[in-house]
Design a protein around this motif. Structure first.
Motif, mmCIF file in Angstrom:
data_model
loop_
_atom_site.group_PDB
_atom_site.id
_atom_site.type_symbol
_atom_site.label_atom_id
_atom_site.label_comp_id
_atom_site.label_asym_id
_atom_site.label_seq_id
_atom_site.Cartn_x
_atom_site.Cartn_y
_atom_site.Cartn_z
ATOM 1 N N MET A 185 0.823 -1.203 0.000
ATOM 2 C CA MET A 185 0.000 0.000 0.000
ATOM 3 C C MET A 185 0.859 1.254 0.000
ATOM 4 O O MET A 185 0.385 2.342 -0.350
ATOM 5 N N GLY A 186 2.104 1.129 0.359
ATOM 6 C CA GLY A 186 2.998 2.284 0.354
ATOM 7 C C GLY A 186 3.285 2.822 -1.028
ATOM 8 O O GLY A 186 3.787 3.947 -1.163
ATOM 9 N N ARG A 187 2.962 2.070 -2.073
ATOM 10 C CA ARG A 187 3.248 2.553 -3.425
ATOM 11 C C ARG A 187 2.369 3.749 -3.802
ATOM 12 O O ARG A 187 2.693 4.477 -4.744
ATOM 13 N N PHE A 188 1.285 3.973 -3.084
ATOM 14 C CA PHE A 188 0.418 5.110 -3.370
ATOM 15 C C PHE A 188 0.863 6.370 -2.635
ATOM 16 O O PHE A 188 0.291 7.439 -2.859
ATOM 17 N N LEU A 189 1.842 6.249 -1.763
ATOM 18 C CA LEU A 189 2.314 7.392 -0.979
ATOM 19 C C LEU A 189 3.507 8.046 -1.653
ATOM 20 O O LEU A 189 4.244 7.400 -2.404
ATOM 21 N N PRO A 190 3.726 9.341 -1.383
ATOM 22 C CA PRO A 190 4.949 9.986 -1.883
ATOM 23 C C PRO A 190 6.190 9.304 -1.325
ATOM 24 O O PRO A 190 6.151 8.672 -0.263
ATOM 25 N N GLU A 191 7.292 9.441 -2.022
ATOM 26 C CA GLU A 191 8.523 8.759 -1.617
ATOM 27 C C GLU A 191 8.942 9.133 -0.200
ATOM 28 O O GLU A 191 9.434 8.285 0.560
ATOM 29 N N ARG A 192 8.744 10.372 0.180
ATOM 30 C CA ARG A 192 9.179 10.824 1.508
ATOM 31 C C ARG A 192 8.293 10.279 2.633
ATOM 32 O O ARG A 192 8.654 10.409 3.812
ATOM 33 N N ARG A 193 7.142 9.695 2.286
ATOM 34 C CA ARG A 193 6.247 9.162 3.308
ATOM 35 C C ARG A 193 6.341 7.644 3.435
ATOM 36 O O ARG A 193 5.774 7.068 4.368
ATOM 37 N N LYS A 194 7.035 6.988 2.559
ATOM 38 C CA LYS A 194 7.027 5.529 2.530
ATOM 39 C C LYS A 194 7.743 4.924 3.735
ATOM 40 O O LYS A 194 7.307 3.901 4.269
#
Length: 220
Positions: free
Chosen positions: A111-120
């Motif tokens: 599910m982290g693929r939908f988040l910006p890189e800095r939020r993963k």
């Protein structure tokens, strides 16, 4: 003769210890076999207890995902990736719990693929920290590490205390921990990212400096 030997091996009570060196060897052999007997009893308990429960839970969760629709769950991940402190509870509390419940370990991290890189990084920290607290109520989420909760529950069972109370408290503490870890990791990642960007800017020469060096190199 062979039948009597098998009966001795399968007997609940060991024969009388002969004493001396033979008695020591017999005690070691009994303890060695006892380890495997305990393992077999544990395995039997899993086969008739937790394994059917996990199968039913996985089936029910998969059916629920089909009813809700994977596109709706993915849309929640996109919303959680937005900037703003108001999205912190959604990104580091709601999304990790739903990801672990619906997708289970290790698919929950996707599910982290939908988040910006800095939020993963912060999302992963929150999600991976919820692998164990969820087991008391929803063991299907991480069945490969169920022994962690089983070890805790064994002590509670020996004290004749209710396991349901332990499961609920473990779940609540996990919610608080993953939310705090997500926020802290988000802040730390932001600080490190700014330092990296600042160092990159310092190491990159400006265009004016390059032009000045070229002019100085030309003959008068």
């Amino acid at each position: 003769m062979s039948q009597q030997f098998v009966q001795i091996l399968l007997a609940d009570e060991a024969p009388q210890n002969p004493g001396g060196i033979n008695g020591v060897l017999a005690s070691w052999a009994e303890a060695f076999i006892g380890v495997f007997k305990e393992g077999a009893d544990t395995f039997t308990g899993l086969v008739v207890g937790i394994i059917p429960l996990l199968i039913v839970l996985l089936t029910a969760v998969n059916a629920l995902i089909r009813l809700i629709g994977t596109h709706r769950i993915e849309k929640l991940g996109v919303i959680a990736g937005r900037d703003g402190i108001q999205y912190f509870p959604l990104r580091y509390l709601v999304l990790p719990v739903l990801s672990m419940f619906f997708l289970t370990n290790p698919m929950a991290y996707t599910m982290g693929r939908f988040l910006p890189e800095r939020r993963k990084a912060a999302f992963y920290d929150s999600t991976v920290s919820f692998c164990h607290p969820i087991l008391g109520i929803f063991p299907h989420a991480n069945p490969g590490e169920l022994f962690v909760y089983a070890g805790i529950a064994a002590g509670i069972t020996e004290l004749n205390l209710p396991l349901a109370d332990l499961a609920v408290r473990y779940f609540y503490v996990g919610l608080a921990v993953i939310f705090l870890r997500g926020i802290v990791t988000d802040v730390i990642f932001g600080i490190l990212q700014r330092r990296k960007d600042s160092a990159s800017n310092d190491d990159t020469p400006t265009d004016d400096a390059d032009a000045g060096d070229t002019t100085a190199a030309q003959p008068a």
